[in-house]
Design a protein around this motif. Structure first.
Motif, PDB file in Angstrom:
ATOM      1  N   SER A  94      82.416  39.237 -87.540  1.00 33.36           N
ATOM      2  CA  SER A  94      82.853  38.067 -86.597  1.00 33.36           C
ATOM      3  C   SER A  94      82.022  38.445 -85.218  1.00 33.36           C
ATOM      4  N   LEU A  95      81.615  37.361 -84.519  1.00 33.80           N
ATOM      5  CA  LEU A  95      81.389  37.259 -83.191  1.00 33.80           C
ATOM      6  C   LEU A  95      82.107  36.106 -82.275  1.00 33.80           C
ATOM      7  N   VAL A  96      82.895  36.816 -81.441  1.00 37.06           N
ATOM      8  CA  VAL A  96      83.573  35.671 -80.502  1.00 37.06           C
ATOM      9  C   VAL A  96      83.080  35.775 -79.246  1.00 37.06           C
ATOM     10  N   ASP A  97      82.602  34.620 -78.817  1.00 35.46           N
ATOM     11  CA  ASP A  97      82.033  34.376 -77.495  1.00 35.46           C
ATOM     12  C   ASP A  97      82.871  33.412 -76.601  1.00 35.46           C
ATOM     13  N   ALA A  98      83.919  33.990 -75.878  1.00 28.69           N
ATOM     14  CA  ALA A  98      84.743  33.687 -75.342  1.00 28.69           C
ATOM     15  C   ALA A  98      84.322  32.529 -74.081  1.00 28.69           C
ATOM     16  N   PRO A  99      83.374  32.707 -73.285  1.00 24.78           N
ATOM     17  CA  PRO A  99      82.773  31.876 -72.259  1.00 24.78           C
ATOM     18  C   PRO A  99      82.381  30.573 -72.805  1.00 24.78           C
ATOM     19  N   ARG A 100      81.680  30.676 -74.093  1.00 22.77           N
ATOM     20  CA  ARG A 100      81.140  29.488 -74.918  1.00 22.77           C
ATOM     21  C   ARG A 100      82.100  28.990 -75.777  1.00 22.77           C
ATOM     22  N   ARG A 101      83.294  29.487 -75.839  1.00 19.41           N
ATOM     23  CA  ARG A 101      84.145  29.161 -76.981  1.00 19.41           C
ATOM     24  C   ARG A 101      83.797  29.046 -78.405  1.00 19.41           C
ATOM     25  N   ALA A 102      83.206  30.025 -78.877  1.00 22.98           N
ATOM     26  CA  ALA A 102      82.536  30.024 -80.180  1.00 22.98           C
ATOM     27  C   ALA A 102      82.976  31.346 -80.862  1.00 22.98           C
ATOM     28  N   MET A 103      83.336  30.970 -82.034  1.00 23.85           N
ATOM     29  CA  MET A 103      83.579  32.177 -82.942  1.00 23.85           C
ATOM     30  C   MET A 103      82.789  31.737 -84.351  1.00 23.85           C
ATOM     31  N   ASP A 104      82.071  32.915 -84.527  1.00 22.23           N
ATOM     32  CA  ASP A 104      80.963  32.543 -86.056  1.00 22.23           C
ATOM     33  C   ASP A 104      81.659  33.845 -86.840  1.00 22.23           C
ATOM     34  N   VAL A 105      81.770  33.668 -88.107  1.00 19.40           N
ATOM     35  CA  VAL A 105      82.467  34.622 -89.122  1.00 19.40           C
ATOM     36  C   VAL A 105      81.437  34.474 -90.376  1.00 19.40           C
ATOM     37  N   VAL A 106      80.912  35.788 -90.926  1.00 19.41           N
ATOM     38  CA  VAL A 106      80.180  35.850 -91.788  1.00 19.41           C
ATOM     39  C   VAL A 106      80.909  36.608 -93.035  1.00 19.41           C
ATOM     40  N   VAL A 107      81.205  36.401 -94.084  1.00 16.51           N
ATOM     41  CA  VAL A 107      81.691  37.182 -95.182  1.00 16.51           C
ATOM     42  C   VAL A 107      80.852  37.288 -96.524  1.00 16.51           C
ATOM     43  N   ARG A 108      80.504  38.550 -96.868  1.00 11.27           N
ATOM     44  CA  ARG A 108      79.603  38.692 -97.837  1.00 11.27           C
ATOM     45  C   ARG A 108      80.325  39.710 -98.706  1.00 11.27           C
ATOM     46  N   ASN A 109      79.994  39.466-100.117  1.00 13.22           N
ATOM     47  CA  ASN A 109      80.424  40.606-101.096  1.00 13.22           C
ATOM     48  C   ASN A 109      79.652  41.795-101.082  1.00 13.22           C
ATOM     49  N   VAL A 110      80.195  42.913-101.257  1.00 15.97           N
ATOM     50  CA  VAL A 110      79.260  44.236-101.273  1.00 15.97           C
ATOM     51  C   VAL A 110      79.484  45.005-102.425  1.00 15.97           C
ATOM     52  N   SER A 111      80.673  44.555-103.250  1.00 19.90           N
ATOM     53  CA  SER A 111      80.674  45.106-104.670  1.00 19.90           C
ATOM     54  C   SER A 111      80.276  43.925-105.761  1.00 19.90           C
ATOM     55  N   LEU A 112      80.141  44.002-106.740  1.00 23.79           N
ATOM     56  CA  LEU A 112      79.950  43.134-107.687  1.00 23.79           C
ATOM     57  C   LEU A 112      78.544  42.336-107.561  1.00 23.79           C
ATOM     58  N   ARG A 113      77.739  42.834-106.626  1.00 24.56           N
ATOM     59  CA  ARG A 113      76.444  42.120-106.160  1.00 24.56           C
ATOM     60  C   ARG A 113      75.661  41.752-107.433  1.00 24.56           C
ATOM     61  N   GLY A 114      75.609  42.818-108.249  1.00 32.32           N
ATOM     62  CA  GLY A 114      74.573  42.801-109.607  1.00 32.32           C
ATOM     63  C   GLY A 114      74.973  41.644-110.515  1.00 32.32           C
ATOM     64  N   ILE A 115      76.262  40.999-110.434  1.00 32.31           N
ATOM     65  CA  ILE A 115      77.011  40.087-111.210  1.00 32.31           C
ATOM     66  C   ILE A 115      76.743  38.720-110.479  1.00 32.31           C
ATOM     67  N   ILE A 116      77.490  38.683-108.989  1.00 31.84           N
ATOM     68  CA  ILE A 116      77.719  37.375-108.458  1.00 31.84           C
ATOM     69  C   ILE A 116      77.473  37.854-106.615  1.00 31.84           C
ATOM     70  N   GLU A 117      76.644  36.969-106.102  1.00 29.26           N
ATOM     71  CA  GLU A 117      76.557  37.034-104.825  1.00 29.26           C
ATOM     72  C   GLU A 117      77.172  35.849-103.980  1.00 29.26           C
ATOM     73  N   VAL A 118      78.332  36.277-103.109  1.00 27.61           N
ATOM     74  CA  VAL A 118      78.906  35.108-102.393  1.00 27.61           C
ATOM     75  C   VAL A 118      78.708  35.514-100.796  1.00 27.61           C
ATOM     76  N   GLU A 119      78.376  34.303-100.287  1.00 26.35           N
ATOM     77  CA  GLU A 119      78.189  34.661 -98.831  1.00 26.35           C
ATOM     78  C   GLU A 119      79.062  33.345 -98.095  1.00 26.35           C
ATOM     79  N   GLU A 120      79.949  33.434 -97.245  1.00 28.78           N
ATOM     80  CA  GLU A 120      80.579  32.581 -96.491  1.00 28.78           C
ATOM     81  C   GLU A 120      80.154  32.671 -94.873  1.00 28.78           C
TER      82      GLU A 120
END
Length: 196
Positions: A94-120
């Motif tokens: 996560s990156l929260v930039d308070a002066p810009r009022r912006a929050m960005d979140v990236v979630v990736r699976n690190v297990s089971l990647r040989g079967i399925i890859e998910v990125e949010e």
């Protein structure tokens, strides 16, 4: 591969919504709604006070929905439960930039990647029409079933089934954030007896 985008408008200001989003996994009243979340740990966080930015990483362990038989055959006995579900370990940055009022979140699976890859990828920004009152949430999710790429029809079914479950869990997460926002609003007004 399945890619979908969701948008939601929280009728709460950006600072309240982002505070609620941080509390989503740790709030005791959220446990039943987010029962697929098994564990959350902060890996690191770094504050840049001069810039007003926060960088953070958390590990999140989730229970998958019951996996199709073909995927269960690919998992080791330790990775799959008798019900056909598996624990999946993810990393959220996560990156929260308070002066810009912006929050960005990236979630990736690190297990089971040989079967399925998910990125949010999710973003929280002040709503363009009512920036001091509302928050615009946008989430893009990509799901790819790797070992079944040669069996396109089977892979597509698995990806869509996973996407359906992710959509259900996303809706639960938004409901939890909404509830915490109402609690924070009541708390700020001096009338918050409990978060439930």
């Amino acid at each position: 591969m399945v890619v979908y985008t969701q948008e939601h408008v929280y009728r709460h200001p950006w600072d309240r919504v982002t505070a609620a989003a941080w509390r989503k996994f740790t709030d005791p009243a959220s446990r039943s709604a987010l029962s697929h979340v098994a564990d959350v740990h902060t890996l690191h966080r770094r504050l840049e006070p001069a810039e007003g930015r926060l960088h953070a990483a958390r590990s999140i362990t989730v229970r998958s929905p019951p996996l199709p038989f073909i995927l269960r055959r690919l998992l080791t006995a330790a990775a799959a439960s008798p019900s056909g579900a598996a624990l999946c370990h993810c990393v959220e940055t996560s990156l929260v930039d308070a002066p810009r009022r912006a929050m960005d979140v990236v979630v990736r699976n690190v297990s089971l990647r040989g079967i399925i890859e998910v990125e949010e990828r999710a973003s929280y920004r002040p709503h363009p029409e009512r920036p001091d009152e509302w928050t615009q949430f946008r989430q893009e999710t990509t799901i790819r079933c790797r070992p079944l790429a040669a069996l396109a029809a089977v892979a597509e079914k698995v990806e869509h089934r996973c996407a359906e479950k992710f959509l259900q869990n996303s809706a639960k997460g938004r409901e939890v954030v909404e509830r915490i926002c109402r609690y924070l609003e009541a708390e700020a007004a001096g009338a918050a007896p409990s978060a439930s």
